[in-house]
Design an enzyme around this catalytic site. Sequence first.
Site, PDB file in Angstrom:
ATOM      1  N   SER A 150      61.762  26.543  29.618  1.00 43.73           N
ATOM      2  CA  SER A 150      61.901  25.541  30.673  1.00 43.73           C
ATOM      3  C   SER A 150      63.316  24.980  30.723  1.00 43.73           C
ATOM      4  O   SER A 150      63.927  24.687  29.691  1.00 43.73           O
ATOM      5  CB  SER A 150      60.906  24.403  30.443  1.00 43.73           C
ATOM      6  OG  SER A 150      61.156  23.326  31.329  1.00 43.73           O
ATOM      7  N   CYS A 151      63.806  24.742  31.931  1.00 45.87           N
ATOM      8  CA  CYS A 151      65.092  24.067  32.097  1.00 45.87           C
ATOM      9  C   CYS A 151      65.005  22.621  31.641  1.00 45.87           C
ATOM     10  O   CYS A 151      66.026  21.959  31.471  1.00 45.87           O
ATOM     11  CB  CYS A 151      65.531  24.114  33.554  1.00 45.87           C
ATOM     12  SG  CYS A 151      64.428  23.219  34.672  1.00 45.87           S
ATOM     13  N   SER A 152      63.792  22.121  31.456  1.00 47.18           N
ATOM     14  CA  SER A 152      63.588  20.727  31.057  1.00 47.18           C
ATOM     15  C   SER A 152      63.432  20.565  29.554  1.00 47.18           C
ATOM     16  O   SER A 152      63.198  19.448  29.079  1.00 47.18           O
ATOM     17  CB  SER A 152      62.356  20.161  31.766  1.00 47.18           C
ATOM     18  OG  SER A 152      62.521  20.194  33.167  1.00 47.18           O
TER      19      SER A 152
END
Length: 489
Positions: free
Chosen positions: A268-270
């Site tokens: 995830s980019c998060s």
Amino acid sequence: MNDMASGATLARSRDNAPNTNDANDANEADVERIVERARVAQHSFEQAGQETLDTAAAAAAWAIMEPQRNRRLADLSVRDTGLGNADDKFRKNQRKTLGLLRDLHGVATTGVIARNEELGIVEIARAVGVVAAITPSTNPAATPANKIINALKCGNAVIVAPSPKGYSSCALLIDFIHAEFAKAGIDPDLVQMLPEPIGKAATAALMKLADLVVATGSQSNVRMAYTSGTPAFGVGAGNVASIVTARAVPDDAARKIAMSKTFDNATSCSSENSVVIENAIYARMLDALSNQGGVLLDAVQKARLQAALWHDGKLSARCTARDAATIAREAGLDDIAAREPKFLMVEETGYGADYPFSGEKLSPVLTVYRSRDVANAIDIVRGIYGYMGAGHSVGVHGADDALAVTLGTQLPVARVIVDQAHCLATGGNFDNGLPFSLSMGCGTWGGNNFSSNLGYRQYLNVTRIAYRIEERVPDVDALLGDYFGRVGR
């Protein structure tokens, strides 16, 4: 999902960018035929009424949520992309879609959706037409499903351009959607995908012919979308940092950071790439992270890890989205791998190209910074985002309301996530009020034209009817009286 000009960008561009062998690429005539079928289907669909739109969206949602199909998609995603963890993808497919259904439930997206009698304005929701959905290999089922459901809810047709690695998963998802469409009497031409092999020419042709482009994945794809000549929404670079203040509860903060850092092997980019810990709590926080399965590397081990993670400035596919033990073995750290770490930690003091650990790593590797105080922590995060990740979001543990507002005022971020597992929270969760999405806008800081979580509103046009109302001309002194009182006329 995200990356700017960095090693992460180069790696993700390499892994997710369209095939460059344009000699075998689907030609523009093939794409034109697909778009034309979508346009015919969409023309009838957008006039069919809210119930039909809701039925189509529900069919697409159940296509990925039904447990046996979800399991097949999760397993195939990891098998063919080599990225992430199948069990986590199964959970992601289910929770992200369930949350999206919650957000869309009962929402009017066609016909008259609002009336303001006082202003004499009536708003009518209108479909945008044919949507080109550019999707990444990191979420080859969840992301296209999210875009397809939003688009159908608003009366649109969708054509997906998946990454080459994610093609098989996307194709299976669309097969499942078409099976549900058959049960519901929905035209299958509303949801299509580009044929193999997917190359730059076909993707560019799709972008040019569509009415809207929604791009998630590598920054090369996002830039292509923005320069296609078609209205586009694209996402910015991910490289999330979280601040841990002296007021945090170390065990609670460490549990949430570890949960976020390890979910789906940090695809995830998060997922946090860095944690900035206030000096007063630094030692206790490192102990708490170690208790959650983190292993702190020494300087020699850090150098070996750096050599394994980056080759010629590009993230290595042999480490991207792999588990921590596999990465340790790849780095020649067999003694570390034998400890079965959940994630690896390295200490850092700088940021920028000369400090690659300050960037996005797309792996369960966490960079640790020590700050003198909260003000210094903010400076460190600002420096990290000056290198990579501006616009996305920041996490904080142990913040009062004033600090949360300070972070949202001083840092170039579109979201401030307070006391939560960051990668589960930024895209919406059942314990916060953010809308469910797999695509997070990063505002102008991240080179985007929106700063919200990508949702159904981005898939709508709104026509406004303006009726004549009683004229209301304001008095100049009523509007400028305060100004005149302070500076004179």
